[in-house]
Write an enzyme that holds these catalytic residues in place. Structure first.
Site, mmCIF file in Angstrom:
data_model
loop_
_atom_site.group_PDB
_atom_site.id
_atom_site.type_symbol
_atom_site.label_atom_id
_atom_site.label_comp_id
_atom_site.label_asym_id
_atom_site.label_seq_id
_atom_site.Cartn_x
_atom_site.Cartn_y
_atom_site.Cartn_z
ATOM 1 N N HIS A 71 0.814 -1.217 0.000
ATOM 2 C CA HIS A 71 0.000 0.000 0.000
ATOM 3 C C HIS A 71 0.850 1.270 0.000
ATOM 4 O O HIS A 71 0.454 2.282 -0.584
ATOM 5 C CB HIS A 71 -0.988 -0.045 1.170
ATOM 6 C CG HIS A 71 -2.006 -1.137 1.006
ATOM 7 N ND1 HIS A 71 -2.064 -2.244 1.836
ATOM 8 C CD2 HIS A 71 -2.944 -1.343 0.054
ATOM 9 C CE1 HIS A 71 -3.015 -3.049 1.422
ATOM 10 N NE2 HIS A 71 -3.562 -2.548 0.334
ATOM 11 N N ASP A 95 -10.129 -3.133 0.473
ATOM 12 C CA ASP A 95 -9.711 -3.288 1.868
ATOM 13 C C ASP A 95 -9.411 -1.932 2.507
ATOM 14 O O ASP A 95 -9.371 -1.801 3.717
ATOM 15 C CB ASP A 95 -8.478 -4.183 1.949
ATOM 16 C CG ASP A 95 -7.404 -3.749 0.959
ATOM 17 O OD1 ASP A 95 -7.129 -4.511 0.018
ATOM 18 O OD2 ASP A 95 -6.882 -2.625 1.099
ATOM 19 N N GLY A 147 -15.166 -0.957 -11.986
ATOM 20 C CA GLY A 147 -14.231 0.111 -12.354
ATOM 21 C C GLY A 147 -14.142 0.328 -13.844
ATOM 22 O O GLY A 147 -13.967 1.450 -14.322
ATOM 23 N N ASP A 164 -5.769 -0.674 -7.950
ATOM 24 C CA ASP A 164 -5.435 -1.638 -6.893
ATOM 25 C C ASP A 164 -6.355 -2.844 -7.069
ATOM 26 O O ASP A 164 -7.281 -3.086 -6.287
ATOM 27 C CB ASP A 164 -5.638 -0.969 -5.528
ATOM 28 C CG ASP A 164 -5.359 -1.930 -4.385
ATOM 29 O OD1 ASP A 164 -5.718 -1.583 -3.228
ATOM 30 O OD2 ASP A 164 -4.824 -3.025 -4.639
HETATM 31 N N1 SAM Z 1 -3.673 -5.706 -3.081
HETATM 32 C C1 SAM Z 1 -4.436 -6.806 -3.588
HETATM 33 C C2 SAM Z 1 -3.695 -7.534 -4.647
HETATM 34 O O1 SAM Z 1 -2.716 -6.990 -5.187
HETATM 35 O O2 SAM Z 1 -4.113 -8.648 -4.937
HETATM 36 C C3 SAM Z 1 -5.775 -6.357 -4.101
HETATM 37 C C4 SAM Z 1 -6.482 -5.463 -3.145
HETATM 38 S S1 SAM Z 1 -8.169 -5.273 -3.234
HETATM 39 C C5 SAM Z 1 -8.737 -6.482 -2.117
HETATM 40 C C6 SAM Z 1 -8.687 -5.838 -4.819
HETATM 41 C C7 SAM Z 1 -10.130 -5.392 -5.009
HETATM 42 O O3 SAM Z 1 -10.470 -5.288 -6.385
HETATM 43 C C8 SAM Z 1 -11.169 -6.349 -4.401
HETATM 44 O O4 SAM Z 1 -11.804 -5.706 -3.324
HETATM 45 C C9 SAM Z 1 -12.132 -6.645 -5.558
HETATM 46 O O5 SAM Z 1 -13.481 -6.755 -5.140
HETATM 47 C C10 SAM Z 1 -11.890 -5.439 -6.446
HETATM 48 N N2 SAM Z 1 -12.291 -5.600 -7.854
HETATM 49 C C11 SAM Z 1 -12.175 -6.698 -8.628
HETATM 50 N N3 SAM Z 1 -12.637 -6.449 -9.870
HETATM 51 C C12 SAM Z 1 -13.060 -5.140 -9.872
HETATM 52 C C13 SAM Z 1 -13.635 -4.288 -10.855
HETATM 53 N N4 SAM Z 1 -13.881 -4.731 -12.097
HETATM 54 N N5 SAM Z 1 -13.928 -3.004 -10.510
HETATM 55 C C14 SAM Z 1 -13.684 -2.555 -9.241
HETATM 56 N N6 SAM Z 1 -13.151 -3.316 -8.256
HETATM 57 C C15 SAM Z 1 -12.838 -4.602 -8.583
#
Ligand code: SAM
Length: 286
Positions: A71, A95, A147, A164
């Site tokens: 982060h 998160d 996103g 992220d």
């Molecule tokens: N730091 C982590 C890693 O590198 O694996 C990822 C952090 S965060 C938990 C990743 C986030 O992306 C999740 O909360 C997931 O729900 C979100 N996510 C997945 N696909 C997405 C999309 N199309 N648009 C927005 N958020 C999305």
């Protein structure tokens, strides 16, 4: 057979396989939450070695012990290069760790965070208060949307965009595609900086190669930087710094880091510079 009572009768392990033939295994103290959102399985486990961790679709998103590396590096590298990062967009980041770091910068006036799964935010608020501390910041506008859809529909522009995302599986797959990167670039102000997490060059060379070939079509400056994240596959993790005008080293202001007074656990000016030094096998991918 003699048992060391608690040791032998009470152990439980979580294993994340990286390519079906190698992986990381962690001894588990307790499973704190197991659930499913309409999009993914969500687990929170307490480990002996890495503290609590968030696991989505069976893959470690972060652990309390090493989340600061990821982060800090996804946030402070671009934010100490952009001269005036007033408006920031974060895609994913459910998160809260990335927005927590972004909001440490006084120059940041507004952060829009677009997370597809509200349940990830709820779980993080409940089990990871130190991660989700940024969710109560008045500068944050938190939206629950895809996103990729957001960047197509949005009409706002941003100084810094951070992706992220989870791994390129399920809902996050679209976040590694050209249509998303191209639409996201449209949301970038002149002189803006775009950073995405781009997986492990060791375990995911094809993903890295493909992602960088797309980004190099879109941006004039495309630079990979690396960080050491022990809970991630191979611990060698990459990010991509993209801009049409700013360079991550030429335009990096070390004085701003000093003046910011930020107390950080991983990031510092030497780490900023060194992160862009790539081993030969990685250079070949980008
Ligand atoms: N730091 C982590 C890693 O590198 O694996 C990822 C952090 S965060 C938990 C990743 C986030 O992306 C999740 O909360 C997931 O729900 C979100 N996510 C997945 N696909 C997405 C999309 N199309 N648009 C927005 N958020 C999305």
């Amino acid at each position: 057979m003699s048992f060391k009572y608690f040791e032998d009768l009470w152990n439980m392990w979580y294993t994340e396989l990286h390519n079906g033939a190698a992986g990381l295994t962690l001894k588990i103290k307790k499973v704190l939450y197991s659930g499913e959102s309409p999009l993914q399985r969500i687990d929170v486990m307490e480990t002996y070695e890495y503290g609590k961790m968030l696991v989505l679709y069976g893959s470690i998103m972060f652990t309390e012990r090493d989340e600061f590396v990821y982060h800090e590096m996804i946030s402070h590298v671009p934010l100490f290069v952009h001269p005036r990062p007033g408006r920031v967009l974060v895609i994913g980041g459910g998160d809260g760790g990335t927005v927590r770091e972004v909001l440490k910068h006084g120059e940041v006036d507004a952060v829009t965070m677009v997370e597809i799964d509200p349940q990830v935010v709820e779980v993080s608020k409940k089990y990871f208060p130190t991660m989700s501390v940024g969710f109560s910041d008045p500068r944050l506008n938190l939206l629950f949307k895809d996103g990729a859809e957001f960047v197509k529909e949005d009409r706002e522009n941003y100084d810094v965009i951070l992706v992220d995302s989870a791994d390129p599986v399920g809902p996050a797959d679209i976040l590694f595609r050209e249509e998303f990167f191209s639409a996201a670039k449209e949301r970038l102000r002149d002189g803006g900086v775009f950073v995405a997490q781009t997986e492990s060059p060791f375990y995911h060379p094809d993903i890295v190669k493909n992602t960088y070939s797309i980004l190099k079509k879109l941006f004039k400056e495309v630079h990979m930087y690396l960080a050491w994240i022990p809970a991630y596959p191979s611990a060698l993790w990459s990010f991509c710094f993209c801009s049409d005008s700013l360079h991550p080293l030429r335009d990096f202001s070390e004085e701003r880091v000093g003046k910011s007074g930020l107390e950080l656990k991983y990031y510092n000016p030497e780490v900023h510079r060194a992160a862009f030094a790539l081993p030969n096998f990685v250079k070949k991918l980008v």
